[in-house]
Design a protein around this motif. Structure first.
Motif, PDB file in Angstrom:
ATOM      1  N   ALA A  73      41.624  39.420  34.892  1.00  0.00           N
ATOM      2  CA  ALA A  73      40.587  40.539  34.374  1.00  0.00           C
ATOM      3  C   ALA A  73      39.338  40.167  35.162  1.00  0.00           C
ATOM      4  N   THR A  74      38.963  41.026  36.028  1.00  0.00           N
ATOM      5  CA  THR A  74      37.566  40.547  36.687  1.00  0.00           C
ATOM      6  C   THR A  74      36.465  41.582  36.418  1.00  0.00           C
ATOM      7  N   GLU A  75      36.684  42.647  35.229  1.00  0.00           N
ATOM      8  CA  GLU A  75      35.622  43.145  34.735  1.00  0.00           C
ATOM      9  C   GLU A  75      36.008  43.638  33.238  1.00  0.00           C
ATOM     10  N   PRO A  76      34.867  43.700  32.581  1.00  0.00           N
ATOM     11  CA  PRO A  76      35.213  44.149  31.143  1.00  0.00           C
ATOM     12  C   PRO A  76      36.351  45.094  30.861  1.00  0.00           C
ATOM     13  N   ALA A  77      37.101  44.947  29.914  1.00  0.00           N
ATOM     14  CA  ALA A  77      38.361  45.958  29.575  1.00  0.00           C
ATOM     15  C   ALA A  77      37.777  47.302  29.073  1.00  0.00           C
ATOM     16  N   ASP A  78      38.283  48.297  29.870  1.00  0.00           N
ATOM     17  CA  ASP A  78      38.105  49.608  29.147  1.00  0.00           C
ATOM     18  C   ASP A  78      39.283  49.916  27.852  1.00  0.00           C
ATOM     19  N   GLY A  79      40.186  49.108  27.856  1.00  0.00           N
ATOM     20  CA  GLY A  79      40.965  48.985  26.780  1.00  0.00           C
ATOM     21  C   GLY A  79      42.035  47.894  26.987  1.00  0.00           C
ATOM     22  N   PRO A  80      42.881  47.714  25.748  1.00  0.00           N
ATOM     23  CA  PRO A  80      43.765  46.525  25.577  1.00  0.00           C
ATOM     24  C   PRO A  80      44.744  46.486  26.796  1.00  0.00           C
ATOM     25  N   ILE A  81      44.927  45.274  26.839  1.00  0.00           N
ATOM     26  CA  ILE A  81      46.194  44.983  27.675  1.00  0.00           C
ATOM     27  C   ILE A  81      47.285  44.339  27.139  1.00  0.00           C
ATOM     28  N   GLU A  82      48.473  44.990  26.945  1.00  0.00           N
ATOM     29  CA  GLU A  82      49.670  44.559  26.162  1.00  0.00           C
ATOM     30  C   GLU A  82      50.535  43.735  26.757  1.00  0.00           C
ATOM     31  N   ALA A  83      50.754  42.434  26.120  1.00  0.00           N
ATOM     32  CA  ALA A  83      51.673  41.589  26.581  1.00  0.00           C
ATOM     33  C   ALA A  83      53.255  42.108  26.816  1.00  0.00           C
ATOM     34  N   PRO A  84      53.940  41.525  27.694  1.00  0.00           N
ATOM     35  CA  PRO A  84      55.540  41.797  28.387  1.00  0.00           C
ATOM     36  C   PRO A  84      56.280  41.877  26.916  1.00  0.00           C
ATOM     37  N   ASP A  85      57.461  42.542  27.144  1.00  0.00           N
ATOM     38  CA  ASP A  85      58.246  42.397  25.991  1.00  0.00           C
ATOM     39  C   ASP A  85      58.908  41.096  25.946  1.00  0.00           C
ATOM     40  N   GLY A  86      59.245  40.579  24.872  1.00  0.00           N
ATOM     41  CA  GLY A  86      59.621  39.134  24.609  1.00  0.00           C
ATOM     42  C   GLY A  86      58.319  38.042  24.389  1.00  0.00           C
ATOM     43  N   ALA A  87      57.277  38.625  24.604  1.00  0.00           N
ATOM     44  CA  ALA A  87      56.232  37.628  24.572  1.00  0.00           C
ATOM     45  C   ALA A  87      55.833  37.224  22.888  1.00  0.00           C
ATOM     46  N   VAL A  88      55.701  36.225  22.679  1.00  0.00           N
ATOM     47  CA  VAL A  88      55.364  35.637  21.184  1.00  0.00           C
ATOM     48  C   VAL A  88      53.856  35.151  21.209  1.00  0.00           C
ATOM     49  N   SER A  89      53.353  34.844  22.386  1.00  0.00           N
ATOM     50  CA  SER A  89      51.889  34.189  22.411  1.00  0.00           C
ATOM     51  C   SER A  89      51.377  34.561  23.706  1.00  0.00           C
ATOM     52  N   VAL A  90      49.968  34.655  23.626  1.00  0.00           N
ATOM     53  CA  VAL A  90      48.992  34.846  24.793  1.00  0.00           C
ATOM     54  C   VAL A  90      48.063  33.908  24.761  1.00  0.00           C
ATOM     55  N   LYS A  91      47.937  33.323  25.949  1.00  0.00           N
ATOM     56  CA  LYS A  91      46.500  32.490  26.140  1.00  0.00           C
ATOM     57  C   LYS A  91      45.604  33.201  27.156  1.00  0.00           C
ATOM     58  N   VAL A  92      44.298  33.002  26.746  1.00  0.00           N
ATOM     59  CA  VAL A  92      43.245  33.536  27.471  1.00  0.00           C
ATOM     60  C   VAL A  92      42.498  32.390  28.106  1.00  0.00           C
ATOM     61  N   PHE A  93      42.225  32.467  29.339  1.00  0.00           N
ATOM     62  CA  PHE A  93      41.490  31.245  30.011  1.00  0.00           C
ATOM     63  C   PHE A  93      40.430  32.030  30.759  1.00  0.00           C
ATOM     64  N   TRP A  94      39.067  31.199  30.502  1.00  0.00           N
ATOM     65  CA  TRP A  94      38.112  31.910  31.145  1.00  0.00           C
ATOM     66  C   TRP A  94      37.443  30.838  32.262  1.00  0.00           C
ATOM     67  N   ILE A  95      37.560  31.282  33.595  1.00  0.00           N
ATOM     68  CA  ILE A  95      37.452  30.269  34.683  1.00  0.00           C
ATOM     69  C   ILE A  95      36.109  30.649  35.511  1.00  0.00           C
ATOM     70  N   ASP A  96      35.522  29.756  36.295  1.00  0.00           N
ATOM     71  CA  ASP A  96      34.661  29.891  37.179  1.00  0.00           C
ATOM     72  C   ASP A  96      34.692  30.303  38.613  1.00  0.00           C
ATOM     73  N   GLU A  97      33.958  30.365  39.518  1.00  0.00           N
ATOM     74  CA  GLU A  97      34.458  30.902  40.845  1.00  0.00           C
ATOM     75  C   GLU A  97      35.036  29.527  41.618  1.00  0.00           C
ATOM     76  N   ASN A  98      35.149  28.426  41.155  1.00  0.00           N
ATOM     77  CA  ASN A  98      35.769  27.139  41.611  1.00  0.00           C
ATOM     78  C   ASN A  98      37.025  27.013  40.723  1.00  0.00           C
ATOM     79  N   GLU A  99      37.437  27.883  39.854  1.00  0.00           N
ATOM     80  CA  GLU A  99      38.609  27.968  39.327  1.00  0.00           C
ATOM     81  C   GLU A  99      38.588  26.648  38.178  1.00  0.00           C
ATOM     82  N   ALA A 100      37.498  26.223  37.667  1.00  0.00           N
ATOM     83  CA  ALA A 100      37.122  25.359  36.602  1.00  0.00           C
ATOM     84  C   ALA A 100      36.985  26.031  35.264  1.00  0.00           C
TER      85      ALA A 100
END
Length: 113
Positions: A73-100
């Motif tokens: 996601a490179t901009e604020p969401a207009d709506g939710p993103i749904e995980a694919p079938d079979g997913a039981v968890s989601v992790k959200v990572f927030w990184i900077d321009e150096n991928e840190a």
């Protein structure tokens, strides 16, 4: 009144949405990332200071911990993103321009009650 203490219209659907909603706030300096998730559907929306220079990575996993997919996601969401079938968890990572990492990751697990 829902479990979050708010008063809802007299529909069970509205109360159920409140039960399964999880909102998390991550900060890095003066920037803030908001993560809104529904634990019953694993729908996730990121808003706040998300950009091409500070993207949010939304990774999904199955019950054995296998990686299923990634949304950048490179901009604020207009709506939710749904995980694919079979997913039981989601992790959200927030990184900077150096991928840190800009903050610790956020894990959302499916709750089907």
């Amino acid at each position: 009144t829902g479990p979050d203490g708010k008063t809802y219209e007299n529909t069970e659907t509205e109360i159920l949405k409140a039960t399964h909603r999880k909102r998390t706030e991550k900060t890095s300096g003066s920037e803030t990332l908001y993560i809104d998730a529904f634990t019953d559907t694993l729908e996730v929306a990121v808003t706040g200071d998300v950009s091409a220079a500070a993207p949010a990575l939304i990774a999904s996993y199955d019950a054995e911990g296998r990686f299923l997919g990634l949304v950048v996601a490179t901009e604020p969401a207009d709506g939710p993103i749904e995980a694919p079938d079979g997913a039981v968890s989601v992790k959200v990572f927030w990184i900077d321009e150096n991928e840190a990492p800009k903050s610790d990751d956020e894990e959302i697990e499916r709750q089907d009650d």
